[in-house]
Design a protein around this motif. Structure first.
Motif, PDB file in Angstrom:
ATOM      1  N   LEU A 186       0.475  -1.232  -0.708  1.00  0.00           N
ATOM      2  CA  LEU A 186       0.145  -0.268  -0.142  1.00  0.00           C
ATOM      3  C   LEU A 186       0.588   1.334  -0.078  1.00  0.00           C
ATOM      4  O   LEU A 186       0.140   2.028  -0.512  1.00  0.00           O
ATOM      5  N   GLY A 187       2.658   1.004   0.820  1.00  0.00           N
ATOM      6  CA  GLY A 187       2.966   2.191   0.708  1.00  0.00           C
ATOM      7  C   GLY A 187       2.561   3.525   0.405  1.00  0.00           C
ATOM      8  O   GLY A 187       1.485   3.415   1.427  1.00  0.00           O
ATOM      9  N   ASP A 188       2.227   4.920   0.039  1.00  0.00           N
ATOM     10  CA  ASP A 188       1.958   6.156   0.580  1.00  0.00           C
ATOM     11  C   ASP A 188       0.640   5.760   0.251  1.00  0.00           C
ATOM     12  O   ASP A 188      -0.299   7.014   0.562  1.00  0.00           O
ATOM     13  N   GLN A 189      -0.319   5.072  -0.202  1.00  0.00           N
ATOM     14  CA  GLN A 189      -1.311   4.936  -0.263  1.00  0.00           C
ATOM     15  C   GLN A 189      -2.835   3.861   0.957  1.00  0.00           C
ATOM     16  O   GLN A 189      -3.724   4.202   0.676  1.00  0.00           O
ATOM     17  N   LEU A 190      -1.688   3.940   2.004  1.00  0.00           N
ATOM     18  CA  LEU A 190      -2.622   3.683   3.087  1.00  0.00           C
ATOM     19  C   LEU A 190      -3.902   4.700   2.779  1.00  0.00           C
ATOM     20  O   LEU A 190      -2.930   6.075   3.232  1.00  0.00           O
ATOM     21  N   ARG A 191      -4.495   4.675   3.898  1.00  0.00           N
ATOM     22  CA  ARG A 191      -5.364   5.143   4.162  1.00  0.00           C
ATOM     23  C   ARG A 191      -6.718   4.424   5.319  1.00  0.00           C
ATOM     24  O   ARG A 191      -7.198   6.036   5.369  1.00  0.00           O
ATOM     25  N   VAL A 192      -5.974   3.828   5.702  1.00  0.00           N
ATOM     26  CA  VAL A 192      -6.235   3.380   7.343  1.00  0.00           C
ATOM     27  C   VAL A 192      -5.205   3.156   7.869  1.00  0.00           C
ATOM     28  O   VAL A 192      -3.982   4.236   8.307  1.00  0.00           O
ATOM     29  N   ASN A 193      -5.535   4.534   9.445  1.00  0.00           N
ATOM     30  CA  ASN A 193      -4.384   4.561  10.596  1.00  0.00           C
ATOM     31  C   ASN A 193      -4.317   3.284  11.273  1.00  0.00           C
ATOM     32  O   ASN A 193      -5.181   2.673  11.130  1.00  0.00           O
ATOM     33  N   ILE A 194      -2.421   2.865  11.183  1.00  0.00           N
ATOM     34  CA  ILE A 194      -2.379   1.351  12.059  1.00  0.00           C
ATOM     35  C   ILE A 194      -2.143   1.550  12.915  1.00  0.00           C
ATOM     36  O   ILE A 194      -1.053   2.428  13.631  1.00  0.00           O
ATOM     37  N   LYS A 195      -1.893   0.719  14.246  1.00  0.00           N
ATOM     38  CA  LYS A 195      -1.053   0.546  15.552  1.00  0.00           C
ATOM     39  C   LYS A 195      -0.952  -1.357  15.245  1.00  0.00           C
ATOM     40  O   LYS A 195      -2.041  -2.586  14.388  1.00  0.00           O
ATOM     41  N   VAL A 196      -0.246  -1.762  15.524  1.00  0.00           N
ATOM     42  CA  VAL A 196       0.677  -2.781  15.955  1.00  0.00           C
ATOM     43  C   VAL A 196       1.299  -3.864  17.273  1.00  0.00           C
ATOM     44  O   VAL A 196       0.913  -2.852  17.746  1.00  0.00           O
ATOM     45  N   PHE A 197       0.644  -4.362  17.402  1.00  0.00           N
ATOM     46  CA  PHE A 197       0.806  -5.341  18.346  1.00  0.00           C
ATOM     47  C   PHE A 197       1.401  -6.948  17.726  1.00  0.00           C
ATOM     48  O   PHE A 197       0.778  -7.201  17.472  1.00  0.00           O
ATOM     49  N   ILE A 198       2.989  -6.635  18.145  1.00  0.00           N
ATOM     50  CA  ILE A 198       3.356  -8.604  17.723  1.00  0.00           C
ATOM     51  C   ILE A 198       3.851  -8.695  19.464  1.00  0.00           C
ATOM     52  O   ILE A 198       4.903  -8.309  20.182  1.00  0.00           O
ATOM     53  N   GLU A 223      -5.608  -9.097   2.623  1.00  0.00           N
ATOM     54  CA  GLU A 223      -4.709  -7.950   3.859  1.00  0.00           C
ATOM     55  C   GLU A 223      -4.541  -7.358   2.749  1.00  0.00           C
ATOM     56  O   GLU A 223      -4.949  -5.269   3.595  1.00  0.00           O
ATOM     57  N   ALA A 224      -3.876  -6.932   2.389  1.00  0.00           N
ATOM     58  CA  ALA A 224      -3.763  -5.311   1.805  1.00  0.00           C
ATOM     59  C   ALA A 224      -4.951  -4.584   1.156  1.00  0.00           C
ATOM     60  O   ALA A 224      -5.705  -3.163   1.504  1.00  0.00           O
ATOM     61  N   LEU A 225      -5.994  -5.103   0.623  1.00  0.00           N
ATOM     62  CA  LEU A 225      -6.675  -4.959   0.320  1.00  0.00           C
ATOM     63  C   LEU A 225      -7.937  -5.122   0.384  1.00  0.00           C
ATOM     64  O   LEU A 225      -8.643  -4.028   0.423  1.00  0.00           O
ATOM     65  N   LEU A 226      -8.036  -5.770   1.466  1.00  0.00           N
ATOM     66  CA  LEU A 226      -8.886  -5.711   3.304  1.00  0.00           C
ATOM     67  C   LEU A 226      -8.523  -4.033   3.390  1.00  0.00           C
ATOM     68  O   LEU A 226      -9.841  -3.016   4.181  1.00  0.00           O
ATOM     69  N   LEU A 227      -7.597  -3.901   4.035  1.00  0.00           N
ATOM     70  CA  LEU A 227      -7.611  -2.778   4.713  1.00  0.00           C
ATOM     71  C   LEU A 227      -7.149  -1.206   3.542  1.00  0.00           C
ATOM     72  O   LEU A 227      -7.807  -0.217   3.744  1.00  0.00           O
ATOM     73  N   ASP A 228      -7.527  -1.158   2.371  1.00  0.00           N
ATOM     74  CA  ASP A 228      -7.671  -0.558   1.530  1.00  0.00           C
ATOM     75  C   ASP A 228      -9.254  -0.275   1.868  1.00  0.00           C
ATOM     76  O   ASP A 228     -10.299   1.025   1.729  1.00  0.00           O
ATOM     77  N   LYS A 229      -9.902  -1.186   1.792  1.00  0.00           N
ATOM     78  CA  LYS A 229     -11.647  -1.474   1.814  1.00  0.00           C
ATOM     79  C   LYS A 229     -12.240  -0.945   2.953  1.00  0.00           C
ATOM     80  O   LYS A 229     -12.924  -0.476   3.269  1.00  0.00           O
ATOM     81  N   LEU A 230     -10.793  -1.311   4.211  1.00  0.00           N
ATOM     82  CA  LEU A 230     -11.496  -0.675   5.547  1.00  0.00           C
ATOM     83  C   LEU A 230     -11.694   0.913   5.169  1.00  0.00           C
ATOM     84  O   LEU A 230     -12.732   1.697   6.438  1.00  0.00           O
ATOM     85  N   ALA A 231     -10.614   1.424   4.421  1.00  0.00           N
ATOM     86  CA  ALA A 231     -10.648   3.092   4.322  1.00  0.00           C
ATOM     87  C   ALA A 231     -12.062   3.688   4.363  1.00  0.00           C
ATOM     88  O   ALA A 231     -12.471   4.965   4.341  1.00  0.00           O
ATOM     89  N   GLN A 232     -12.778   3.165   3.204  1.00  0.00           N
ATOM     90  CA  GLN A 232     -14.219   3.553   3.303  1.00  0.00           C
ATOM     91  C   GLN A 232     -15.366   3.441   3.633  1.00  0.00           C
ATOM     92  O   GLN A 232     -15.792   3.957   3.660  1.00  0.00           O
TER      93      GLN A 232
END
Length: 458
Positions: free
Chosen positions: A145-157, A447-456
């Protein structure tokens, strides 16, 4: 509103970066992050640091933080981080774990367990699917997604999933803001097959108890008193036998059962299940209904321990008392404490011949059921279909992943999606663990497609 990225666009980006994505899995294997060797050890800190460094490569402000257990002792090395693209956009928490299971005997492996080895479509190595693959999915999706990421991300590993996540709740409580999100994607499960995707729709809960059975104050000679007095082991066996009816249906009043969450697209294959479990040819599977419901959404009770004198060295006495332990897998539709109460009532009210029966409740853990109708679920299913080219087959899990219901309990408004890179031949926790390379690539695309869809969905 920007147009959604297509599966072809995402796949082209994933293909271009595939070697670096797959290297994440190989590097993770080589790091040997075995939490059983010490969750607070330097090897686990180094493992967490590697993950944090990779996440920073794809725009996440990731850092390594040491958790503390409920007693305040230093514990696991965790990776947390975030990236904010728009304060008004949805926030997605990405979860995976960086620790792996031990390898007790390397001779049981066909390849070197801590060296990623690709053979055909499988990449072999400890942690390849559980859960280096999950980390690679998150890394690859964010990279695509790079700079086309349209949702805020938090991570917990997480750094101690394979050790029971003892620090999980204290860590969340200490870092609540770092977990607050609209959608939580847990990449620690798997697909129906390497080429057939799945969402994990449910997890059974658990309730464990010890049942104490007493018939005598002290041992007596079986020749002198046997007949009118049954030994405690036989009495306990009679009580255990009452748990199931002649069809193998659990016969404990008050336990709930249900059908697979989201509907059953495809039942489990009995032949494959029997082979995987090593069922003897003469054994007929217990219970009624779909095999999927029996394994995913109906309760089951298993005697996992029994105090009895070994055959060797046994002698002619009537055993005065015994204890057996029952592990009840609870339907995801029932509170485990309610199920525990039902189990206590059943055993204490069905004592054969008036024997003294006392039940000691032990642990109880919540199950979990996905919301099949929420927007995030529909987006996930659509993304999986676009990435894999076939309809997803949802599946439940008969076991428990305790932190998922805990996350849902602490963040009740977040939608939880359980995905992952495993498949039926991945051998997680076992010798020759592997991940499907083609399946992993499709998981990254999905997952990339999902993150993009979630922005909607803001």
């Amino acid at each position: 509103m920007p147009m959604l990225l297509s599966a072809d666009q995402i796949r082209a980006r994933v293909n271009a970066d595939w070697d670096s994505i797959l290297d994440v899995v190989k590097d993770r294997i080589a790091l040997r992050p075995i939490s059983a060797n010490g969750i607070s050890g330097e090897h686990m800190r180094a493992s967490a640091q590697y993950v944090a460094d990779k996440l920073r490569e794809v725009g996440v402000d990731a850092q390594v933080v040491q958790a503390h257990d409920a007693q305040g002792n230093p514990s696991a090395w965790e990776v947390i981080g975030s990236t904010v693209v728009d304060e008004n956009a949805p926030t997605v928490l990405l979860y995976a774990h960086h620790d792996v299971q031990p390898v007790p005997d390397e001779n049981e492996w066909n390849t070197k367990p801590f060296e990623g080895t690709q053979q055909g479509d499988r990449l072999f190595g400890r942690g390849a699917c559980d859960d280096a693959g999950g980390i690679a999915i998150h890394y690859g999706a964010l990279k695509a997604l790079g700079d086309q990421l349209r949702v805020n991300i938090k991570v917990f590993i997480e750094g101690e999933e394979e050790m029971g996540s003892a620090s999980f709740i204290p860590f969340i409580e200490a870092h609540h803001d770092e977990f607050e999100s609209d959608v939580i994607i847990v990449a620690d499960s798997g697909n129906w097959a390497p080429d057939v995707p799945s969402l994990t729709t449910s997890l059974r809960g658990n309730a464990t108890c010890d049942v104490h059975v007493k018939v005598l104050e002290h041992p007596v000679h079986s020749g002198q008193y046997g007949g009118p007095i049954l030994d405690a082991n036989t009495t306990a066996a009679m009580l255990i036998a009452k748990m199931y009816d002649e069809q193998g249906e659990l016969n404990i009043p008050g336990l709930k059962a249900g059908e697979p969450i989201g509907g059953l697209q495809r039942d489990l294959d009995e032949v494959s299940m029997r082979a995987a479990a090593g069922v003897v040819d003469s054994y007929k599977l217990a219970g009624t209904g779909s095999l999927a419901s029996r394994l995913w959404t109906k309760p089951s009770a298993t005697v996992i321990g029994f105090d009895a004198h070994p055959v060797e060295g046994s002698f002619n006495v009537i055993s005065p008392e015994t204890t057996f332990r029952v592990s009840l897998r609870v339907s995801p539709l029932q509170d485990p404490h309610e199920a525990m109460n039902a189990m206590v009532d059943f055993f204490e009210s069905n004592a054969p011949f008036g024997a003294q029966v006392h039940v000691e409740p032990l642990e109880a853990g919540m199950g979990w059921a996905m919301d099949p109708n929420c927007t995030a679920t529909q987006d996930a299913l659509e993304s999986l279909k676009e990435a894999f080219g076939v309809d997803p087959v949802n599946k439940g899990e008969g076991g428990s992943i305790p932190f998922i219901p805990e996350l849902q309990k602490i963040f009740p408004h977040a939608q939880v999606l359980v995905t992952g890179p495993e498949d039926p031949i991945s051998n997680a926790h076992s010798p020759n663990e592997s991940v499907s390379v083609s399946g992993l690539k499709n998981d990254v695309v999905a997952e990339a497609l999902l993150l993009d869809k979630l922005a909607q969905n803001d």
